[in-house]
Design a protein around this motif. Structure first.
Motif: not given
Length: 149
Positions: A87-104
């Motif tokens: 989806a060519r999301m901005p890097v910030s949104i990519r990092l947020y989605s990676a952060g969700l994995i980290g929080m899990l």
């Protein structure tokens, strides 16, 4: 031998993403899928909180349901992270989605080590709140990004 084949610096040579600009149909569909995954994950978190409420206030046998349903929670964030590249999301949104994995991962650690460190178990619902807020933030940012295009 053609110089462009060796150098690959010519216009359009070796560009695998040609035609996949921010307005391409694939990118727009991937952003919609990303947003849907965020909403699905938010609903999954609400279901998980509801099941834990059932276990706390109604029937303690529901803890088995809470544990069983938790196995499904990892799929939306992983799919979101993968989709964020398509989806060519901005890097910030990519990092947020990676952060969700980290929080899990942290939420699982808080359940496994809670018998050894009691205070760690108190982080379990706090991390769940952070997961929900983070997911809603991602969904809103994605919605604004889709509307802007």
């Amino acid at each position: 031998m053609n110089n462009q084949r060796i150098n690959r610096s010519g216009a359009g040579v070796g560009d695998l993403t040609k035609g996949l600009g921010a307005d391409s149909p694939l990118v727009l569909r991937a952003r919609i899928v990303f947003k849907l995954l965020a909403w699905i994950f938010a609903v999954f978190i609400l279901i998980q909180v509801f099941i834990s409420g059932l276990a706390l206030f109604w029937n303690s046998d529901q803890w088995a349901s809470h544990t069983g349903f938790s196995r499904f929670l990892i799929f939306p964030p992983i799919l979101m992270f993968v989709t964020s590249f398509i989806a060519r999301m901005p890097v910030s949104i990519r990092l947020y989605s990676a952060g969700l994995i980290g929080m899990l991962i942290l939420i699982v650690v808080s359940t496994k080590l809670s018998s050894e460190m009691g205070y760690l178990s108190a982080l379990h619902p706090v991390i769940a709140l952070m997961l929900f807020w983070g997911t809603m933030s991602i969904a809103r940012k994605t919605d604004a990004l889709i509307k802007a295009k």
